[in-house]
Design a protein around this motif. Sequence first.
Motif, PDB file in Angstrom:
ATOM      1  N   LEU A  36      10.865 -11.172 -11.806  1.00  0.00           N
ATOM      2  CA  LEU A  36       9.728 -12.083 -11.653  1.00  0.00           C
ATOM      3  C   LEU A  36      10.070 -13.479 -12.168  1.00  0.00           C
ATOM      4  CD1 LEU A  36       6.706  -9.841 -12.730  1.00  0.00           C
ATOM      5  CD2 LEU A  36       7.442 -10.413 -10.419  1.00  0.00           C
ATOM      6  N   ALA A  37      10.726 -13.542 -13.325  1.00  0.00           N
ATOM      7  CA  ALA A  37      11.082 -14.847 -13.886  1.00  0.00           C
ATOM      8  C   ALA A  37      12.068 -15.576 -12.984  1.00  0.00           C
ATOM      9  CB  ALA A  37      11.673 -14.672 -15.287  1.00  0.00           C
ATOM     10  N   GLU A  38      13.080 -14.870 -12.505  1.00  0.00           N
ATOM     11  CA  GLU A  38      14.071 -15.511 -11.641  1.00  0.00           C
ATOM     12  C   GLU A  38      13.450 -15.961 -10.328  1.00  0.00           C
ATOM     13  OE1 GLU A  38      18.571 -14.720  -9.912  1.00  0.00           O
ATOM     14  OE2 GLU A  38      17.293 -13.023 -10.411  1.00  0.00           O
ATOM     15  N   SER A  39      12.540 -15.154  -9.789  1.00  0.00           N
ATOM     16  CA  SER A  39      11.876 -15.541  -8.539  1.00  0.00           C
ATOM     17  C   SER A  39      11.035 -16.783  -8.739  1.00  0.00           C
ATOM     18  CB  SER A  39      11.012 -14.377  -8.032  1.00  0.00           C
ATOM     19  OG  SER A  39      11.799 -13.238  -7.764  1.00  0.00           O
ATOM     20  N   GLY A  40      10.382 -16.887  -9.903  1.00  0.00           N
ATOM     21  CA  GLY A  40       9.602 -18.084 -10.171  1.00  0.00           C
ATOM     22  C   GLY A  40      10.455 -19.332 -10.245  1.00  0.00           C
ATOM     23  N   LEU A  41      11.708 -19.181 -10.657  1.00  0.00           N
ATOM     24  CA  LEU A  41      12.599 -20.332 -10.783  1.00  0.00           C
ATOM     25  C   LEU A  41      13.375 -20.633  -9.507  1.00  0.00           C
ATOM     26  CD1 LEU A  41      14.060 -19.553 -14.334  1.00  0.00           C
ATOM     27  CD2 LEU A  41      12.398 -21.329 -13.758  1.00  0.00           C
ATOM     28  N   ARG A  42      13.696 -19.591  -8.716  1.00  0.00           N
ATOM     29  CA  ARG A  42      14.623 -19.794  -7.615  1.00  0.00           C
ATOM     30  C   ARG A  42      14.070 -19.449  -6.239  1.00  0.00           C
ATOM     31  NH1 ARG A  42      19.808 -16.477  -8.827  1.00  0.00           N
ATOM     32  NH2 ARG A  42      20.342 -17.452  -6.840  1.00  0.00           N
ATOM     33  N   SER A  43      12.952 -18.741  -6.167  1.00  0.00           N
ATOM     34  CA  SER A  43      12.436 -18.339  -4.858  1.00  0.00           C
ATOM     35  C   SER A  43      11.738 -19.517  -4.173  1.00  0.00           C
ATOM     36  CB  SER A  43      11.456 -17.177  -5.020  1.00  0.00           C
ATOM     37  OG  SER A  43      10.996 -16.740  -3.752  1.00  0.00           O
ATOM     38  N   HIS A  44      11.704 -19.487  -2.855  1.00  0.00           N
ATOM     39  CA  HIS A  44      11.073 -20.556  -2.082  1.00  0.00           C
ATOM     40  C   HIS A  44      10.296 -19.962  -0.916  1.00  0.00           C
ATOM     41  CE1 HIS A  44      13.388 -23.595  -4.245  1.00  0.00           C
ATOM     42  NE2 HIS A  44      14.466 -22.844  -4.043  1.00  0.00           N
ATOM     43  N   LEU A  45       9.261 -20.681  -0.507  1.00  0.00           N
ATOM     44  CA  LEU A  45       8.497 -20.276   0.663  1.00  0.00           C
ATOM     45  C   LEU A  45       9.319 -20.500   1.930  1.00  0.00           C
ATOM     46  CD1 LEU A  45       5.084 -21.869  -0.316  1.00  0.00           C
ATOM     47  CD2 LEU A  45       5.518 -19.428  -0.043  1.00  0.00           C
ATOM     48  N   SER A 263       5.406 -21.176 -10.195  1.00  0.00           N
ATOM     49  CA  SER A 263       5.350 -21.357 -11.646  1.00  0.00           C
ATOM     50  C   SER A 263       4.524 -20.260 -12.314  1.00  0.00           C
ATOM     51  CB  SER A 263       4.749 -22.727 -11.985  1.00  0.00           C
ATOM     52  OG  SER A 263       3.418 -22.814 -11.537  1.00  0.00           O
ATOM     53  N   LEU A 264       3.575 -19.663 -11.556  1.00  0.00           N
ATOM     54  CA  LEU A 264       2.791 -18.571 -12.119  1.00  0.00           C
ATOM     55  C   LEU A 264       3.676 -17.367 -12.422  1.00  0.00           C
ATOM     56  CD1 LEU A 264      -0.375 -18.738  -9.834  1.00  0.00           C
ATOM     57  CD2 LEU A 264      -0.121 -19.599 -12.160  1.00  0.00           C
ATOM     58  N   LEU A 265       4.688 -17.155 -11.600  1.00  0.00           N
ATOM     59  CA  LEU A 265       5.596 -16.041 -11.860  1.00  0.00           C
ATOM     60  C   LEU A 265       6.353 -16.249 -13.170  1.00  0.00           C
ATOM     61  CD1 LEU A 265       7.106 -15.349  -8.310  1.00  0.00           C
ATOM     62  CD2 LEU A 265       5.345 -14.062  -9.515  1.00  0.00           C
ATOM     63  N   VAL A 266       6.756 -17.485 -13.429  1.00  0.00           N
ATOM     64  CA  VAL A 266       7.464 -17.784 -14.679  1.00  0.00           C
ATOM     65  C   VAL A 266       6.529 -17.560 -15.864  1.00  0.00           C
ATOM     66  CG1 VAL A 266       8.686 -19.552 -15.992  1.00  0.00           C
ATOM     67  CG2 VAL A 266       8.954 -19.430 -13.506  1.00  0.00           C
ATOM     68  N   ALA A 354       1.542 -14.500   0.281  1.00  0.00           N
ATOM     69  CA  ALA A 354       2.189 -13.280   0.754  1.00  0.00           C
ATOM     70  C   ALA A 354       3.592 -13.563   1.278  1.00  0.00           C
ATOM     71  CB  ALA A 354       1.337 -12.634   1.849  1.00  0.00           C
ATOM     72  N   GLU A 355       3.847 -14.832   1.692  1.00  0.00           N
ATOM     73  CA  GLU A 355       5.153 -15.168   2.261  1.00  0.00           C
ATOM     74  C   GLU A 355       6.210 -15.442   1.192  1.00  0.00           C
ATOM     75  OE1 GLU A 355       2.419 -16.988   2.786  1.00  0.00           O
ATOM     76  OE2 GLU A 355       1.728 -16.209   4.729  1.00  0.00           O
ATOM     77  N   LEU A 356       5.794 -15.575  -0.061  1.00  0.00           N
ATOM     78  CA  LEU A 356       6.765 -15.902  -1.110  1.00  0.00           C
ATOM     79  C   LEU A 356       7.599 -14.673  -1.444  1.00  0.00           C
ATOM     80  CD1 LEU A 356       7.719 -18.113  -3.111  1.00  0.00           C
ATOM     81  CD2 LEU A 356       6.130 -17.134  -4.769  1.00  0.00           C
ATOM     82  N   PRO A 357       8.902 -14.714  -1.193  1.00  0.00           N
ATOM     83  CA  PRO A 357       9.727 -13.528  -1.455  1.00  0.00           C
ATOM     84  C   PRO A 357      10.212 -13.491  -2.901  1.00  0.00           C
ATOM     85  CG  PRO A 357      11.072 -15.216  -0.432  1.00  0.00           C
ATOM     86  CD  PRO A 357       9.679 -15.805  -0.574  1.00  0.00           C
ATOM     87  N   LEU A 358      10.679 -12.329  -3.292  1.00  0.00           N
ATOM     88  CA  LEU A 358      11.352 -12.211  -4.580  1.00  0.00           C
ATOM     89  C   LEU A 358      12.821 -12.585  -4.424  1.00  0.00           C
ATOM     90  CD1 LEU A 358       9.946  -8.852  -6.013  1.00  0.00           C
ATOM     91  CD2 LEU A 358       9.299 -11.175  -6.666  1.00  0.00           C
ATOM     92  N   THR A 359      13.391 -13.080  -5.485  1.00  0.00           N
ATOM     93  CA  THR A 359      14.820 -13.389  -5.505  1.00  0.00           C
ATOM     94  C   THR A 359      15.541 -12.280  -6.264  1.00  0.00           C
ATOM     95  OG1 THR A 359      14.445 -15.770  -5.421  1.00  0.00           O
ATOM     96  CG2 THR A 359      16.564 -15.027  -6.270  1.00  0.00           C
TER      97      THR A 359
END
Length: 847
Positions: A36-45, A263-266, A354-359
């Motif tokens: 979750l933390a990594e996705s908040g920093l590196r994931s993109h729509l 940022s909510l994921l972070v 819903a389109e935001l993927p996990l990294t």
Amino acid sequence: MFRLAIQMVGHRVTALIAVACAVLGGAALITGTGVLAESGLRSHLPAGRLAGASVVVAADQEFHPPGDLPLALPERRRVAAQLVGELGRLPGVTASVGDISFPAALVDAHGRVVASPSGDPQVSGHGWSSTKLLATGAQVTGSAPTSSGEVAVDSATAAAAGVKPGDRVQVVVNSRPASGYRVSAVVNAPGAGVYFADKTAVEISDLAAHSGRVDLVGLRTAPRAEERVAAEARTKLKGTGLLAVTGAERGDTAAPGAGASRSLLVLLAGSLSGIVLLITGFVMASALAVAIGGQRRDLALMRAVGATPKQIRRLAAAQSTVVAAVAVAPGVGLGYLLAGQFRGLLADRGVIPAELPLTFSPLPALAAVVLMLLAVQASARCSAWRTSRMPATEAVAESRSEPRDPSRARTRIGVAVMVVATVMSALPLFSRTVIGATATSLAGIIGAIGLALAGPALVRGVGGAAARVTRSGASAPTWLAMANLRAYALRNAGIVSTLAMAVVFVLTYTFTQTTVLAATAQDTSTGTLAQLRLSAPGLGGLPDDTLGAVRKTAGVQAAAPVGTTTVVWEYKQFGDPAADSGSATILTPDAAGVLDLDVRDGSLSRLSGRTVAVSSEVARTRSATVGHTVNLVLGDGTRLAAKVVAVYGRGLGFGAVVLSHDLAAGHTTTALDQSLLIRTDGSAKARQNLTTLAAARPGLTLGPANSPSTGGLKNAPPEVWINLATIVVLLVYLLLSIANKLVAATAQRRVELGALRLNGTTPRQIRAMMRREAAMTAATALTTALLLSAIPLALLGQAFLGHPWPAGPVWLLPGLAATVTGIAFLTIELPTRQALRTSPADAIRAQ
């Protein structure tokens, strides 16, 4: 040493299963949190409608405080329109498009608003030139709109509205009432939106184009020129606060509000990490204490034959590491699956798109492996410390019994930790905020850790008291159970403290959530004078003439617009610069007619121009009393100074900051009001008049003034459900670990049970003794858990609700008591029956 460790593992499988389960669950939780933390920093729509742009130039939608993580700015920050031509002249650029977005929504033949395919109606409208930014190969059926009465729509919207090229359709654009347009084309591109002729788009997107600004600039480049163009664009834009992005980063620029959800994921991962590490470390240490405690005789004999203290500790750590190495791999895999399920929960609750993927990368797995192995090494060495340091003869003598007196230093440290936890639980009395409430749950967990340290002395005292009470007239099983409770205080304390940890964790975390929710509902319901709320969720905002029409409606006594945005508050903390981001309410001076914020100083009627109102907590902690000037960063990144004109008491329900409508104007994605609060004379006729008004205007929705999210747990906001889901996951981990620990601890008592049978105790009496031990263990755990939870929850209730008890489900405590008691009985009863199937002589010989 390693081979010996492997051999010892083979002879202690039952005890080490508890360690393996603790490692597996801990690795899963840490990996999931890391994903979750990594996705908040590196994931993109996904790039969506900007997929055809090789390079996108847009404003940086983050605020970068010194020495801290960036804070998301969800309101659109625009760029100068002159950049379109300047960037278009860069070598390698084949097309340069200034993209503008504004609210636009189609109305079908039944008068219903068609849902925006992008999920955000605030950015559904665009100029036709923006179709150049669509992915290559997007098919267009029809012709481009050329007049002010024509539009083109994407295929999904056309299908939902039931229109095709040549048909006429009603469209609500920006702040204008619904008007008729001819559909000139259907664009086969996902989430493309509604396209107008470029000149028409400029005229109707007042906020963006009339000030000579655009939302972003999209550049198409020649083949293999993308990186070179991006580099030249970055050089040109250096120092302007603008970004030139390529690849996956393009999707975040299309809708800053959606991109800010990363940022909510972070933040979520950050809030979970502390409690996950605390619980994982606690469970790991207690499981290893049981496992190595069962090997004290083996370790003592090794000391007797010449093993050094360092070798003993290395051996204990080596065998624990072997078990951890086996369990950590499936735990990591489970963690990735857990993160996927959690992402689904967040998307279902609307927290993230819903389109935001996990990294997914090896980093969370690596972090989990390192942390778990370090925890295993440290816990194993600590568990073996006493045996390794004792003289060999004393170690052998003590291998069949426990120390007569618990460690005084350990007991004192445990008591000190519980005192610290009690002091920490008083924080809500001084800070009636969500941050202040978190001290309650942390105090409960820290208190449980103190109980684990002071537990042996406590259990010995309880056992001694119980033994004195049952000394005369008690049955043999009862006398034996009380004697065991006292004699094996260290073993029983580990079980009691783990059970108490589970109860304390669930009570404090759940009741903290429900109490804050109840206090928020109380603030909101008490402070809302209006009975009704008028909004337009499908339009992206209310049309301009809505407020005037509502005020003219018979039976309406007051009406005022209400909106929300995000602000960053810059201030000094211990002499260093700090910044906090949070939601802010947008009000006009008329808000006093529909809201009562419990104003304690100043007046909301002065809320015009560059002014703000702040909660009493903020005014006290940041010296922001009436008349002071505060420095804020608005949701689009604009820095400004505002004067405080009012201080109010209901900050929990209405937020820490209220901005004047004038101050927020021009600094939100759209200039439209989000909703209207309406106070009527209370008659059915007034409500009917407003219902008729809403029905006559497509997209308007009339509902109760109080948000459904403040009506109870059933309609709780998403973050509450997320926290409750986290509690369930951690509780399952705790309960499984407790069950394994109890099974291991009971299985290690085969020699004790065999000796009792050789002395004439019947299997029935042994089962009765074990049941009484289970009852005492559960009762002691529940009693201590209640005592540890009582003070923090009482202080929380007093601070937030005005009475010394929390708000929450009444069934929670009985349910927890039944669960803990059932686990204690089952995990002791079943291994006892299994142990009794072995003959006493064989059980003793096996040792």
